[in-house]
Design a protein around this motif. Structure first.
Motif, PDB file in Angstrom:
ATOM      1  N   ALA A   1       0.830  -1.208   0.000  1.00 37.50           N
ATOM      2  CA  ALA A   1       0.000   0.000   0.000  1.00 37.50           C
ATOM      3  C   ALA A   1       0.866   1.259   0.000  1.00 37.50           C
ATOM      4  O   ALA A   1       0.562   2.240  -0.697  1.00 37.50           O
ATOM      5  N   LEU A   2       1.957   1.228   0.756  1.00 41.56           N
ATOM      6  CA  LEU A   2       2.864   2.378   0.788  1.00 41.56           C
ATOM      7  C   LEU A   2       3.511   2.612  -0.572  1.00 41.56           C
ATOM      8  O   LEU A   2       3.730   3.759  -0.982  1.00 41.56           O
ATOM      9  N   ARG A   3       3.847   1.536  -1.252  1.00 46.89           N
ATOM     10  CA  ARG A   3       4.492   1.668  -2.560  1.00 46.89           C
ATOM     11  C   ARG A   3       3.603   2.452  -3.540  1.00 46.89           C
ATOM     12  O   ARG A   3       4.062   3.352  -4.240  1.00 46.89           O
ATOM     13  N   TRP A   4       2.325   2.123  -3.531  1.00 45.86           N
ATOM     14  CA  TRP A   4       1.401   2.799  -4.444  1.00 45.86           C
ATOM     15  C   TRP A   4       1.028   4.192  -3.945  1.00 45.86           C
ATOM     16  O   TRP A   4       0.881   5.125  -4.734  1.00 45.86           O
ATOM     17  N   THR A   5       0.892   4.347  -2.645  1.00 46.28           N
ATOM     18  CA  THR A   5       0.507   5.642  -2.086  1.00 46.28           C
ATOM     19  C   THR A   5       1.600   6.684  -2.292  1.00 46.28           C
ATOM     20  O   THR A   5       1.311   7.849  -2.593  1.00 46.28           O
ATOM     21  N   THR A   6       2.853   6.287  -2.137  1.00 45.68           N
ATOM     22  CA  THR A   6       3.947   7.244  -2.339  1.00 45.68           C
ATOM     23  C   THR A   6       4.056   7.653  -3.810  1.00 45.68           C
ATOM     24  O   THR A   6       4.441   8.791  -4.101  1.00 45.68           O
TER      25      THR A   6
END
Length: 238
Positions: free
Chosen positions: A171-176
């Motif tokens: 989720a962090l990969r896509w959110t960043t």
């Protein structure tokens, strides 16, 4: 295989895990102006025993913020770089949001390094709500004149049976990407180190220097990402 301080290959990691990907214009501007430059490390680690004496401080294992400050001061000697750390024990990303404006107003950082996801994983928080909270935190920081690097949870085979951080790292990969900020995938970096035999995170008798060796490497790789983001400010995101 054990790690030894000062050995260059120990801190190696695949370039796709250490490139900034996006620029850090606010930090670059602060460094160029040669004014005091604050880097805020924000995390949700468990509370530590208060340190009351210089001897106790010297005896504590050194975390990666100290390495970042040392290396950034060496690279930008006129930048007045100071690294400050704020811990909010057992805080989810949504919890951080409640106090983030106040923390940013107080510390006035040019860069915030935000470690998040661990307690969201422990509590099995909804990943969509987690992503929304992280994106809102990025936007809040940008509005305050602060660049952001987001750091994923640590890799630990000894706790993998208890909770799964992989969905939150994803989720962090896509959110960043949506927030156009660099993402330091600490989980995959540490997993790479174990696969390559650089560090053994599953040993019943870990090396006495494991904590400091790992944090020294994380600090060095983060500085590499910071420098990449500063140097790319005139090129835009990559």
């Amino acid at each position: 295989m054990s790690a030894h301080a000062g050995t260059e290959p120990v801190c190696a990691a695949p370039s796709e895990l250490t490139r900034a990907g996006f620029s850090l214009p606010r930090l670059a501007r602060s460094l160029a102006q040669k004014t005091p430059t604050t880097i805020l490390v924000l995390n949700s680690s468990t509370a530590k025993k208060p340190v009351s004496t210089a001897a106790e401080k010297d005896a504590m294992p050194r975390g990666f913020p100290g390495t970042i400050e040392e290396l950034m001061r060496a690279r930008y000697p006129d930048g007045g770089v100071v690294v400050t750390t704020r811990n909010q024990p057992r805080a989810t990303a949504e919890t951080i949001l409640a106090t983030l404006p106040e923390v940013l107003a107080e510390t006035k950082p040019a860069l915030m390094i935000w470690q998040t996801g661990t307690y969201d994983a422990i509590l099995a928080a909804d990943t969509s709500s987690f992503s929304d909270a992280v994106l809102q935190g990025i936007e809040t920081a940008h509005e305050a004149g602060t660049d952001v690097i987001v750091v994923s949870p640590q890799y630990s085979p000894r706790t993998a049976f208890a909770f799964d951080v992989a969905p939150y790292t994803s989720a962090l990969r896509w959110t960043t990407r949506a927030g156009r900020v660099p993402f330091f995938d600490r989980y995959d970096v540490m997993r790479f180190w174990e696969t390559e035999g650089i560090f053994d995170f599953d040993s019943a008798r870990p090396s006495p220097s494991l904590f400091e060796d790992v944090h020294r490497c994380i600090g060095r790789l983060l500085v590499g990402m910071i420098v990449d983001g500063v140097d790319s400010r005139t090129l835009g995101s990559r």
